[in-house]
Write an enzyme that holds these catalytic residues in place. Structure first.
Site, short mmCIF file in Angstrom:
data_model
loop_
_atom_site.label_atom_id
_atom_site.label_comp_id
_atom_site.label_asym_id
_atom_site.label_seq_id
_atom_site.Cartn_x
_atom_site.Cartn_y
_atom_site.Cartn_z
N GLU A 64 0.81 -1.23 0.00
CA GLU A 64 0.00 0.00 0.00
C GLU A 64 0.83 1.27 0.00
O GLU A 64 1.52 1.57 0.98
CB GLU A 64 -0.94 0.01 1.21
CG GLU A 64 -1.91 1.18 1.21
CD GLU A 64 -2.98 1.07 2.26
OE1 GLU A 64 -3.75 2.03 2.41
OE2 GLU A 64 -3.06 0.03 2.95
N GLU A 92 -8.95 -14.28 7.57
CA GLU A 92 -8.22 -13.34 6.71
C GLU A 92 -6.91 -12.92 7.36
O GLU A 92 -5.86 -12.87 6.71
CB GLU A 92 -9.07 -12.12 6.40
CG GLU A 92 -8.36 -11.09 5.52
CD GLU A 92 -9.19 -9.86 5.23
OE1 GLU A 92 -8.60 -8.77 5.09
OE2 GLU A 92 -10.43 -9.99 5.15
#
Length: 474
Positions: A280, A459
């Site tokens: 990111e 996740e």
């Protein structure tokens, strides 16, 4: 910044370098303040990580970041000048420090080349204030004594020294001349190869095994009653191995395994390093334009092409993930409002496929108007809803209540600012703080209406497995 029309490395004599440094010392005496002297030179192709391997000292701070797919890498170590800050205005304080430093900087060399001249490297925590006894302050800015960077097929080496009026010019000349010779024909034989440690002997969930599912259930209740729309809750696992972690062994693996990501290492000089491979970007400023992105929504990669395509298709059609992604995009647009930016982005997210996970991804760009600085953008964008939540204030308050540990540098903005006001920051996710035989790894998931605690836990497990597989030979 003063840029005299001389090149003390071009004439390639110690006498020329000494004469230049003597002039810099005279300038320091004249203005009554030390001068940061920055000497850049183009050198034959060098690998920044290989240079760091050869010079690495655990007792010296360093900053390393590389994104192979984007064709750049940079490494710097030791400290020429340093600044720490905390509080809500920490980025504004850092901007003032950079301005003061550049006003007392003398720089020479090919300053128009990428990564030439003094660079200010940032290690910034997620929160405005750091906990007592933390590995890093809330914000640290440093100009390294040496820096090597590569973009494309060009390599630049930079030496930085803080020179007072009474500096021992002969001694400084000798040190810089040795560095000039070293980087002009680098000898990699000093590098001590370090393997990654074997699989962890144990893993400890910070806060206890039930802390995360309970936090997710509490967040869902608060979302249902309208307290906020999204909060990103993280877990922390502390792994212990039989052998010590070594930053260089881990970094070699990360940059090969995750070429699309920012492989990074930030060392505090006391034996602790914050290491990871982040997908990111927070923001980049170059050529008068800013670039950022919305990154939210995840799905695993498949074992086969068909399975992988099915996961990707499901992600692109997932109402929950598209809603989460839209929250991030709308928040970024809202936070940059008032800066006179004409933001450009696609109407629908793209798919970003990494080695172990798919993400929804929307690049955003704009021309940067006069008076807007990269640190203005960092201060407005951090923390993005991808690592904090939305709306920001109630989500961050929830995060502080519900997480069982301080984040430190995890999910904070890490990067650099150059002498021209450009720079690049990434978000410190997919990361771990390594300290001897322990590594505290971090992973988070976005909680919105419709989230299920078991799936969010799975996740984060997926992210942990990928990270510990990179940190160790598990």
């Amino acid at each position: 910044m003063k840029t005299p029309p001389v090149n003390p490395t071009g004439s390639a004599t110690p006498e020329a370098l000494r004469g230049f440094l003597a002039q810099c010392a005279a300038e320091a005496r004249s203005v009554g303040r030390p001068q940061l002297v920055s000497i850049s030179m183009a050198v034959d192709n060098l690998d920044p990580l290989a240079v760091l391997e050869s010079i690495f000292e655990p007792g010296e701070p360093h900053f390393y970041a590389e994104r192979p797919a984007a064709g750049f890498g940079v490494a710097g170590a030791e400290v020429a000048v340093e600044f720490n800050a905390a509080g809500a205005d920490r980025f504004a304080a850092a901007r003032a420090f950079i301005d003061r430093t550049l006003a007392d900087t003398i720089a020479v060399g090919p300053l128009a080349e990428p990564f030439a001249g003094p660079h200010f490297f940032f290690a910034a925590g997620f929160a405005d204030d750091a906990p007592a006894g933390g590995a890093f302050p809330a914000l640290r800015v440093q100009v390294p004594r040496w820096q090597v960077a590569r973009r494309g097929d060009g390599t630049i080496a930079v030496a930085n020294v803080l020179l007072p009026g009474d500096a021992p010019v002969d001694l400084v000349t000798a040190k810089i001349w040795r560095a000039h010779g070293k980087f002009g024909a680098f000898d990699y034989s000093r590098a001590k190869q370090k393997a990654r440690p074997s699989a962890p002997q144990r893993a400890e969930e910070i806060g206890g095994a039930e802390a995360y599912p309970m936090a997710v259930r509490q967040a869902l209740a608060e979302i249902a009653r309208g307290d906020y729309q999204k909060v990103v809750l993280a877990r922390a696992l502390r792994y212990t191995t039989a052998e010590e972690f070594h930053p260089m062994g881990v970094l070699n693996h990360l940059r090969q395994r995750y070429p699309e990501c920012y492989s990074f290492s930030i060392a505090n000089g006391r034996g602790q390093s914050f290491i990871g491979a982040s997908p990111e970007r927070l923001v980049r400023v170059a050529g008068g334009r800013m670039h950022t992105a919305a990154l939210a929504g995840s799905a695993p990669r498949g074992e086969t092409a068909s399975e992988d395509a099915a996961w990707a298709q499901a992600l692109l059609q997932s109402e929950k993930d598209l809603r989460e992604h839209r929250l991030v995009l709308d928040s970024i647009v809202g936070r940059l409002a008032g800066l006179d930016l004409k933001l450009e982005h696609a109407a629908q997210p793209r798919l970003l496929g990494l080695a172990n996970v798919h993400h929804l991804h929307t690049p955003i760009s704009a021309s940067l108007p006069a008076g807007v600085d990269i640190l203005d953008l960092v201060a407005r964008l951090h923390p993005t809803p991808a690592v904090g939540g939305a709306p920001q204030a109630p989500a961050l308050a929830a995060l502080q209540r519900l997480e069982a540990f301080p984040r430190g540098l995890y999910a904070g903005p890490q990067g650099w600012v150059d002498h021209q006001g450009g720079g690049e920051f990434f978000v410190g996710i997919r990361s771990a703080l390594i300290d001897g035989r322990t590594a505290t790894a971090y992973a988070g998931a976005g909680i919105v209406a419709g989230s299920e605690p078991e799936k969010e836990f799975a996740e984060t497990d997926l992210k942990f497995n990928a990270l510990i597989g990179a940190l160790t030979q598990s």
